[in-house]
Design a protein around this motif. Structure first.
Motif, mmCIF file in Angstrom:
data_model
loop_
_atom_site.group_PDB
_atom_site.id
_atom_site.type_symbol
_atom_site.label_atom_id
_atom_site.label_comp_id
_atom_site.label_asym_id
_atom_site.label_seq_id
_atom_site.Cartn_x
_atom_site.Cartn_y
_atom_site.Cartn_z
ATOM 1 N N PHE A 59 5.481 40.619 -16.286
ATOM 2 C CA PHE A 59 4.149 41.162 -16.596
ATOM 3 C C PHE A 59 3.256 39.969 -16.880
ATOM 4 C CE2 PHE A 59 1.270 43.346 -19.805
ATOM 5 C CZ PHE A 59 0.528 44.015 -18.844
ATOM 6 N N PHE A 60 2.173 39.863 -16.119
ATOM 7 C CA PHE A 60 1.334 38.680 -16.247
ATOM 8 C C PHE A 60 -0.138 39.015 -16.083
ATOM 9 C CE2 PHE A 60 2.091 39.133 -11.781
ATOM 10 C CZ PHE A 60 1.013 38.569 -11.114
ATOM 11 N N CYS A 61 -0.954 38.109 -16.567
ATOM 12 C CA CYS A 61 -2.399 38.202 -16.391
ATOM 13 C C CYS A 61 -2.744 37.352 -15.177
ATOM 14 C CB CYS A 61 -3.128 37.709 -17.641
ATOM 15 S SG CYS A 61 -4.899 37.984 -17.547
ATOM 16 N N TYR A 62 -3.219 38.010 -14.142
ATOM 17 C CA TYR A 62 -3.565 37.357 -12.873
ATOM 18 C C TYR A 62 -4.940 36.736 -13.018
ATOM 19 C CZ TYR A 62 -4.314 37.108 -7.775
ATOM 20 O OH TYR A 62 -4.569 36.703 -6.487
ATOM 21 N N ARG A 63 -4.972 35.422 -13.223
ATOM 22 C CA ARG A 63 -6.221 34.722 -13.521
ATOM 23 C C ARG A 63 -6.705 33.833 -12.384
ATOM 24 N NH1 ARG A 63 -4.447 33.753 -19.473
ATOM 25 N NH2 ARG A 63 -5.557 35.486 -20.436
ATOM 26 N N ASN A 64 -5.788 33.154 -11.742
ATOM 27 C CA ASN A 64 -6.162 32.213 -10.691
ATOM 28 C C ASN A 64 -6.188 32.949 -9.359
ATOM 29 O OD1 ASN A 64 -6.502 30.184 -8.856
ATOM 30 N ND2 ASN A 64 -4.634 29.083 -9.373
ATOM 31 N N LEU A 65 -7.361 33.355 -8.945
ATOM 32 C CA LEU A 65 -7.486 34.129 -7.716
ATOM 33 C C LEU A 65 -7.406 33.248 -6.474
ATOM 34 C CD1 LEU A 65 -10.294 36.605 -8.827
ATOM 35 C CD2 LEU A 65 -7.834 36.773 -9.154
#
Length: 154
Positions: A59-65
């Protein structure tokens, strides 16, 4: 210069090839740490991870698009496979099965998903991975064909 701001929470999981129980308790912590390092290197933020013997939840925060989700999955699978094999944690070759699940969540669901991922050991004493995965597909209303799911050997 304009900035881009995102807050996208994703739970991903994928399985060990042939759904073999290859991630033992003895190596689980090292595998999880290594995978977290891959995410950090790709400027992603892991909120919870749990490597079951035959599959993994992240489970992660997708920050680097700048990196797509499929490319991120590929990097994680390739690099973690190489790590496990180079460390000779197993007597046989290790690899991940093709495919993965990726499901998005709102910020209000964040704490519940973290608890869910970290509670995997207890969760899978009651429910198989196959039942869990199909449950996710149905809950998120994703159309699927059984022949294209992970290989489930039960």
């Amino acid at each position: 210069m304009a900035n881009t701001y995102t807050q996208i929470y994703i739970q991903r999981f994928f399985a060990v090839k042939f759904r073999e129980n290859k991630i033992s308790e003895e190596i689980r912590d090292e595998v999880e740490k290594y995978i977290c390092g891959i995410f950090n290197h790709k400027k992603q933020s892991v909120l919870a991870i749990y490597a079951n013997p035959d599959h993994i939840h992240i489970f992660f925060c997708y920050r680097n698009l700048q990196i797509s989700i499929p490319d991120l999955v590929k990097v994680v699978k390739v690099e973690s496979t190489n790590f496990i094999n180079e460390k000779k944690y197993l007597k046989t070759h290790f690899s991940w099965q093709e495919g993965y699940g990726a499901f998005s969540y709102s910020k209000s669901q964040k704490e519940n998903v973290i608890k869910y991922v970290l509670n995997q050991k207890e969760h899978h004493q009651k429910q198989s991975f196959k039942h869990e995965y199909i449950g996710f597909l149905k809950k998120f209303e994703i159309e699927f064909k059984n022949e294209y799911l992970f290989e489930f050997f039960e």
